[in-house]
Design an enzyme around this catalytic site. Structure first.
Site, PDB file in Angstrom:
ATOM      1  N   ASP A  24      -6.268  -7.435   4.224  1.00 12.94           N
ATOM      2  CA  ASP A  24      -7.594  -7.102   3.080  1.00 12.94           C
ATOM      3  C   ASP A  24      -7.897  -7.514   2.872  1.00 12.94           C
ATOM      4  OD1 ASP A  24      -8.568  -4.172   2.084  1.00 12.94           O
ATOM      5  OD2 ASP A  24      -7.942  -4.990   0.362  1.00 12.94           O
TER       6      ASP A  24
ATOM      7  N   LYS B 263       3.326 -15.786   2.369  1.00 18.45           N
ATOM      8  CA  LYS B 263       3.401 -16.084   1.306  1.00 18.45           C
ATOM      9  C   LYS B 263       4.734 -16.566   1.817  1.00 18.45           C
ATOM     10  CE  LYS B 263       1.971 -18.104  -2.873  1.00 18.45           C
ATOM     11  NZ  LYS B 263       1.640 -19.331  -2.996  1.00 18.45           N
TER      12      LYS B 263
ATOM     13  N   TYR C 125       0.822  -1.033   0.339  1.00 22.19           N
ATOM     14  CA  TYR C 125      -0.153   0.112  -0.050  1.00 22.19           C
ATOM     15  C   TYR C 125       0.782   1.100   0.019  1.00 22.19           C
ATOM     16  CZ  TYR C 125      -4.620  -2.369   0.801  1.00 22.19           C
ATOM     17  OH  TYR C 125      -5.717  -3.196   0.315  1.00 22.19           O
TER      18      TYR C 125
ATOM     19  N   ASP D  54     -12.326  -9.065   4.449  1.00 23.10           N
ATOM     20  CA  ASP D  54     -13.569  -9.104   3.665  1.00 23.10           C
ATOM     21  C   ASP D  54     -14.440 -10.566   3.377  1.00 23.10           C
ATOM     22  OD1 ASP D  54     -13.363  -6.070   2.711  1.00 23.10           O
ATOM     23  OD2 ASP D  54     -13.532  -7.063   0.772  1.00 23.10           O
TER      24      ASP D  54
ATOM     25  N   ASP E 220      -2.734 -18.116   0.501  1.00 25.83           N
ATOM     26  CA  ASP E 220      -3.661 -19.172  -0.175  1.00 25.83           C
ATOM     27  C   ASP E 220      -4.203 -20.513   0.138  1.00 25.83           C
ATOM     28  OD1 ASP E 220      -1.231 -20.733  -0.244  1.00 25.83           O
ATOM     29  OD2 ASP E 220      -0.897 -21.118  -2.144  1.00 25.83           O
TER      30      ASP E 220
HETATM   31  C1  IPM Z   1     -10.781  -1.098   3.719  1.00 23.42           C
HETATM   32  C2  IPM Z   1     -10.608  -0.706   2.752  1.00 23.42           C
HETATM   33  C3  IPM Z   1      -9.202  -0.225   1.794  1.00 23.42           C
HETATM   34  C4  IPM Z   1      -8.082  -0.927   2.383  1.00 23.42           C
HETATM   35  C5  IPM Z   1      -9.375   0.665   0.502  1.00 23.42           C
HETATM   36  C6  IPM Z   1     -10.583   1.508   0.937  1.00 23.42           C
HETATM   37  C7  IPM Z   1      -8.175   1.808   0.419  1.00 23.42           C
HETATM   38  O1  IPM Z   1     -10.719  -1.943   1.634  1.00 23.42           O
HETATM   39  O2  IPM Z   1     -10.934  -0.508   4.861  1.00 23.42           O
HETATM   40  O3  IPM Z   1     -10.370  -2.739   3.683  1.00 23.42           O
HETATM   41  O4  IPM Z   1      -7.787  -1.176   1.371  1.00 23.42           O
HETATM   42  O5  IPM Z   1      -7.631  -0.312   3.171  1.00 23.42           O
HETATM   43 MN    MN Z   2     -10.396  -3.772   1.980  1.00 24.18          MN
END
Ligand code: IPM
Ligand code: MN
Length: 367
Positions: A245, A189, A141, A249, A221
């Site tokens: 990240d 990884k 990032y 999710d 993975d």
């Molecule tokens: C999160 C989001 C952010 C990230 C984006 C919007 C930059 O996906 O907070 O998980 O990748 O950190």
């Molecule tokens: Mn995210």
């Protein structure tokens, strides 16, 4: 208790969900005689539109002068053609850097009432309680150099970590594991990346100071599949920025919806609180957004910035209660849900459940 909270509502559903979260915080302040103040500031697409930049200086100043920052979401399709450093998302990455928090805590709880919402079988998700500790200020990032050279048709990013960056976040993961089931799963990884080998070796070094905590390593993975097959086996999951990240999710599948996931970023000058879900522009402004991720994020403010653990638990219990009662926003509704509630109605339901719990508590003390 006095708490000055900067509210960076941002884009899409951000304003709707942060509104409900602040209402819950106001209720907690009122019930407990606390003094919470809320200072709004612009970030993301709305800041680009109003001020020409995704993170105006004023927002940085307000945030740094606050005790906690509550952020909604950033991202707007209108700005998709812009280079990464001019997009709404860059406002979020910059505020993370300014505030300095490097440990992003993303809890994933399987609420019993939502067990039928997950595509995973209820016996797989039952009682899941994972805490992702995502490193938030390093890796791909922020790594330099980075470039998309349109002439040569070549683009690159840099994944870079120092030992110290891993040590500081690993320590937080182990300390948190100590208060939980005493297990840290570090994800990388390491079969391909030097960066990951550094993470693995450094985590093992830090682990020596925590002999009561078990440490294991997983490749990202295979971790993606273990999370779906046997999520109950995990307690604290420690990982670098991008893997965190993605895996956090993915954990929305366990909770039944991404809309249920809160987060807190600690370790810096001012803690930053944001739900995991994004700005969801497709449903923005329609009252369809699930405010529970933001409300659970408010509970994390109470826990990590206000030291009001009992109040944090009360908010979490109120959320569980209204889910038990069958109330659903569209993202957590199923075919057999009779009627869904709007964002505001959901916020009001949590508020009522919380007020009733507090009344019961006060009645008990009065006897
Ligand atoms: C999160 C989001 C952010 C990230 C984006 C919007 C930059 O996906 O907070 O998980 O990748 O950190
Ligand atoms: Mn995210």
């Amino acid at each position: 208790m006095k708490l000055n909270i900067a509210v960076l509502a941002g884009d899409g559903i951000g304003p709707e969900v942060t509104h409900e979260a602040t209402k819950i915080l106001k209720a907690v302040a009122e019930f407990g005689g606390h003094d919470f103040t809320f200072t709004p500031a612009l970030i993301g697409g709305v800041a680009i539109t109003a001020e020409g930049t995704p993170l105006p200086q004023k927002t940085i100043d307000i945030s740094l002068a606050s005790d906690a920052v509550l952020l909604g979401a950033v991202g707007d399709n209108k700005f998709n053609a812009l280079p990464p450093n001019e997009r709404p998302e860059s406002g979020l990455l910059q505020i993370r850097q300014h505030l300095g928090g490097f440990a992003n805590l993303r809890p994933c709880l399987a609420f019993a009432a939502l067990s039928e919402n997950s595509p995973l079988r209820p016996e797989v998700t039952k009682d899941v309680n994972i805490l992702f500790v995502r490193e938030l200020l390093g890796g791909l990032y922020f790594g330099e150099p980075r470039e998309w050279n349109k002439t040569t048709g070549r683009a690159f990013n840099t994944m870079v970590y120092t030992r110290d960056e891993v040590v500081r976040v690993a320590k937080i993961a182990f300390e948190l594991a100590r208060k939980r089931k005493k297990k840290v799963t570090q994800v990388d990884k390491a079969n391909v990346l030097e960066c990951s080998q550094l993470w693995r070796a450094t985590t093992d070094e830090v682990a020596k100071d925590f002999p009561d905590v078990t440490v294991e390593h997983q490749l990202v993975d295979s971790m993606a599949i273990h999370l779906m097959n046997r999520p109950r086996d995990f307690d604290v999951v420690l990982t670098e920025n991008l893997f965190g990240d993605i895996l956090s999710d993915e954990s929305g599948v366990i909770s039944g919806s991404l809309g249920m996931l809160p987060s807190a970023t600690i370790g810096g000058k001012v803690n930053l609180y944001e739900p995991v879900h994004g700005s969801a522009p497709d449903i923005a402004g329609q009252g369809k957004a699930n405010p529970l991720g933001a409300i659970l994020t408010a509970a994390m403010i109470l826990r990590h910035s206000a030291d009001l653990e009992a109040e944090a638990l009360a908010v979490e219990a109120a959320v569980a209660e209204i889910l038990e009662a069958g109330h659903r926003t569209p993202d957590i509704a199923r075919g057999d849900t009779k009627a869904t509630v709007t964002t505001t109605q959901m916020g009001k339901l949590v508020h009522e459940a919380l007020a009733q719990a507090i009344d019961r508590e006060q009645a008990m003390h009065a006897v």
